[in-house]
Design a protein around this motif. Structure first.
Motif, PDB file in Angstrom:
ATOM      1  N   GLY A  15       0.793  -1.204   0.000  1.00 39.93           N
ATOM      2  CA  GLY A  15       0.000   0.000   0.000  1.00 39.93           C
ATOM      3  C   GLY A  15       0.833   1.263   0.000  1.00 39.93           C
ATOM      4  O   GLY A  15       1.847   1.381  -0.649  1.00 39.93           O
ATOM      5  N   VAL A  16       0.315   2.198   0.764  1.00 36.24           N
ATOM      6  CA  VAL A  16       0.913   3.530   0.812  1.00 36.24           C
ATOM      7  C   VAL A  16       2.324   3.461   1.401  1.00 36.24           C
ATOM      8  O   VAL A  16       3.225   4.151   0.958  1.00 36.24           O
ATOM      9  N   GLU A  17       2.520   2.594   2.378  1.00 37.35           N
ATOM     10  CA  GLU A  17       3.849   2.466   2.982  1.00 37.35           C
ATOM     11  C   GLU A  17       4.873   2.015   1.953  1.00 37.35           C
ATOM     12  O   GLU A  17       6.014   2.477   1.952  1.00 37.35           O
ATOM     13  N   GLY A  18       4.479   1.116   1.083  1.00 37.53           N
ATOM     14  CA  GLY A  18       5.374   0.651   0.019  1.00 37.53           C
ATOM     15  C   GLY A  18       5.727   1.780  -0.920  1.00 37.53           C
ATOM     16  O   GLY A  18       6.881   1.932  -1.332  1.00 37.53           O
ATOM     17  N   ILE A  19       4.727   2.584  -1.265  1.00 36.42           N
ATOM     18  CA  ILE A  19       4.967   3.717  -2.170  1.00 36.42           C
ATOM     19  C   ILE A  19       5.872   4.734  -1.484  1.00 36.42           C
ATOM     20  O   ILE A  19       6.814   5.263  -2.086  1.00 36.42           O
ATOM     21  N   VAL A  20       5.629   5.005  -0.209  1.00 36.53           N
ATOM     22  CA  VAL A  20       6.445   5.963   0.533  1.00 36.53           C
ATOM     23  C   VAL A  20       7.882   5.453   0.627  1.00 36.53           C
ATOM     24  O   VAL A  20       8.846   6.199   0.408  1.00 36.53           O
ATOM     25  N   HIS A  21       8.029   4.192   0.931  1.00 37.39           N
ATOM     26  CA  HIS A  21       9.372   3.617   1.049  1.00 37.39           C
ATOM     27  C   HIS A  21      10.103   3.672  -0.286  1.00 37.39           C
ATOM     28  O   HIS A  21      11.291   4.037  -0.346  1.00 37.39           O
ATOM     29  N   PHE A  22       9.420   3.302  -1.350  1.00 34.23           N
ATOM     30  CA  PHE A  22      10.020   3.350  -2.677  1.00 34.23           C
ATOM     31  C   PHE A  22      10.401   4.770  -3.053  1.00 34.23           C
ATOM     32  O   PHE A  22      11.487   5.007  -3.591  1.00 34.23           O
ATOM     33  N   SER A  23       9.517   5.731  -2.758  1.00 34.15           N
ATOM     34  CA  SER A  23       9.817   7.117  -3.114  1.00 34.15           C
ATOM     35  C   SER A  23      11.001   7.643  -2.290  1.00 34.15           C
ATOM     36  O   SER A  23      11.851   8.376  -2.801  1.00 34.15           O
ATOM     37  N   LYS A  24      11.078   7.261  -1.003  1.00 37.01           N
ATOM     38  CA  LYS A  24      12.223   7.681  -0.188  1.00 37.01           C
ATOM     39  C   LYS A  24      13.521   7.087  -0.747  1.00 37.01           C
ATOM     40  O   LYS A  24      14.543   7.763  -0.831  1.00 37.01           O
ATOM     41  N   TRP A  25      13.464   5.810  -1.099  1.00 35.51           N
ATOM     42  CA  TRP A  25      14.659   5.184  -1.670  1.00 35.51           C
ATOM     43  C   TRP A  25      15.045   5.865  -2.973  1.00 35.51           C
ATOM     44  O   TRP A  25      16.213   6.146  -3.210  1.00 35.51           O
ATOM     45  N   TRP A  26      14.059   6.118  -3.807  1.00 44.50           N
ATOM     46  CA  TRP A  26      14.324   6.738  -5.115  1.00 44.50           C
ATOM     47  C   TRP A  26      14.929   8.132  -4.948  1.00 44.50           C
ATOM     48  O   TRP A  26      15.879   8.486  -5.653  1.00 44.50           O
ATOM     49  N   LEU A  27      14.414   8.891  -4.002  1.00 42.46           N
ATOM     50  CA  LEU A  27      14.914  10.251  -3.809  1.00 42.46           C
ATOM     51  C   LEU A  27      16.282  10.272  -3.097  1.00 42.46           C
ATOM     52  O   LEU A  27      17.069  11.199  -3.315  1.00 42.46           O
ATOM     53  N   SER A  28      16.560   9.275  -2.280  1.00 41.32           N
ATOM     54  CA  SER A  28      17.801   9.305  -1.510  1.00 41.32           C
ATOM     55  C   SER A  28      18.884   8.405  -2.102  1.00 41.32           C
ATOM     56  O   SER A  28      19.943   8.258  -1.506  1.00 41.32           O
ATOM     57  N   ARG A  29      18.685   7.831  -3.261  1.00 37.44           N
ATOM     58  CA  ARG A  29      19.664   6.913  -3.826  1.00 37.44           C
ATOM     59  C   ARG A  29      20.987   7.608  -4.135  1.00 37.44           C
ATOM     60  O   ARG A  29      22.059   7.048  -3.939  1.00 37.44           O
ATOM     61  N   LYS A  30      20.964   8.880  -4.575  1.00 37.30           N
ATOM     62  CA  LYS A  30      22.199   9.617  -4.857  1.00 37.30           C
ATOM     63  C   LYS A  30      22.937   9.954  -3.562  1.00 37.30           C
ATOM     64  O   LYS A  30      24.162   9.864  -3.495  1.00 37.30           O
ATOM     65  N   ALA A  31      22.161  10.342  -2.554  1.00 37.96           N
ATOM     66  CA  ALA A  31      22.780  10.647  -1.261  1.00 37.96           C
ATOM     67  C   ALA A  31      23.413   9.391  -0.674  1.00 37.96           C
ATOM     68  O   ALA A  31      24.519   9.442  -0.115  1.00 37.96           O
ATOM     69  N   THR A  32      22.736   8.260  -0.800  1.00 41.21           N
ATOM     70  CA  THR A  32      23.277   6.997  -0.310  1.00 41.21           C
ATOM     71  C   THR A  32      24.556   6.642  -1.065  1.00 41.21           C
ATOM     72  O   THR A  32      25.531   6.183  -0.458  1.00 41.21           O
ATOM     73  N   ALA A  33      24.543   6.863  -2.368  1.00 44.42           N
ATOM     74  CA  ALA A  33      25.744   6.583  -3.164  1.00 44.42           C
ATOM     75  C   ALA A  33      26.901   7.481  -2.716  1.00 44.42           C
ATOM     76  O   ALA A  33      28.046   7.032  -2.606  1.00 44.42           O
ATOM     77  N   ARG A  34      26.598   8.750  -2.435  1.00 49.11           N
ATOM     78  CA  ARG A  34      27.646   9.666  -1.948  1.00 49.11           C
ATOM     79  C   ARG A  34      28.160   9.220  -0.586  1.00 49.11           C
ATOM     80  O   ARG A  34      29.362   9.269  -0.314  1.00 49.11           O
ATOM     81  N   GLN A  35      27.263   8.779   0.286  1.00 47.52           N
ATOM     82  CA  GLN A  35      27.678   8.301   1.614  1.00 47.52           C
ATOM     83  C   GLN A  35      28.557   7.052   1.488  1.00 47.52           C
ATOM     84  O   GLN A  35      29.562   6.919   2.176  1.00 47.52           O
ATOM     85  N   ASP A  36      28.166   6.149   0.601  1.00 47.61           N
ATOM     86  CA  ASP A  36      28.969   4.945   0.387  1.00 47.61           C
ATOM     87  C   ASP A  36      30.355   5.308  -0.156  1.00 47.61           C
ATOM     88  O   ASP A  36      31.368   4.737   0.260  1.00 47.61           O
ATOM     89  N   ALA A  37      30.398   6.246  -1.083  1.00 47.38           N
ATOM     90  CA  ALA A  37      31.687   6.686  -1.636  1.00 47.38           C
ATOM     91  C   ALA A  37      32.534   7.345  -0.555  1.00 47.38           C
ATOM     92  O   ALA A  37      33.748   7.119  -0.481  1.00 47.38           O
TER      93      ALA A  37
END
Length: 116
Positions: A15-37
């Motif tokens: 449901g909505v939680e899945g959409i929220v989680h997916f959208s958070k992941w999608w929006l923060s994927r670049k930040a996560t990549a920068r943190q990993d780097a």
């Protein structure tokens, strides 16, 4: 496929939680990549720091060993110079004794003549 079917599928996925989680992941994927780097770079820098510390320790040990060898060398050179000086003194005393030596004993006319 109708809107009702799409909403049913979304509801079953989470449901909505899945959409929220997916959208958070999608929006923060670049930040996560920068943190990993940044984490990888920090680990690499730590590895370089440890290598530098190891090289500095090894260099200090080598320098101490070289200093010890030079001290031993200087002591040996000083001992050899002292021995050389002592031998020269003995040689000079021997040469002086040879010059003062009298071939005739107990007489006034010395051979070889000298002031001694």
């Amino acid at each position: 496929m109708g809107i009702e079917q799409i909403l049913t599928i979304i509801g079953t996925i989470g449901g909505v939680e899945g959409i929220v989680h997916f959208s958070k992941w999608w929006l923060s994927r670049k930040a996560t990549a920068r943190q990993d780097a940044a984490t990888a770079e920090a680990a690499e820098n730590e590895n370089y720091r440890r290598q530098i510390e190891w090289y500095e320790k090894r260099l200090a040990e080598r320098d101490a060993k070289i200093d010890k060898i030079y001290i031993e060398l200087r002591e040996e050179q000083a001992a050899r110079l002292d021995e050389l000086r002592a031998r020269h003194e003995v040689e000079l005393k021997l040469a002086e004794a040879e010059a003062k030596k009298c071939l005739k004993r107990g007489c006034g006319d010395r051979v070889p003549p000298s002031e001694y």
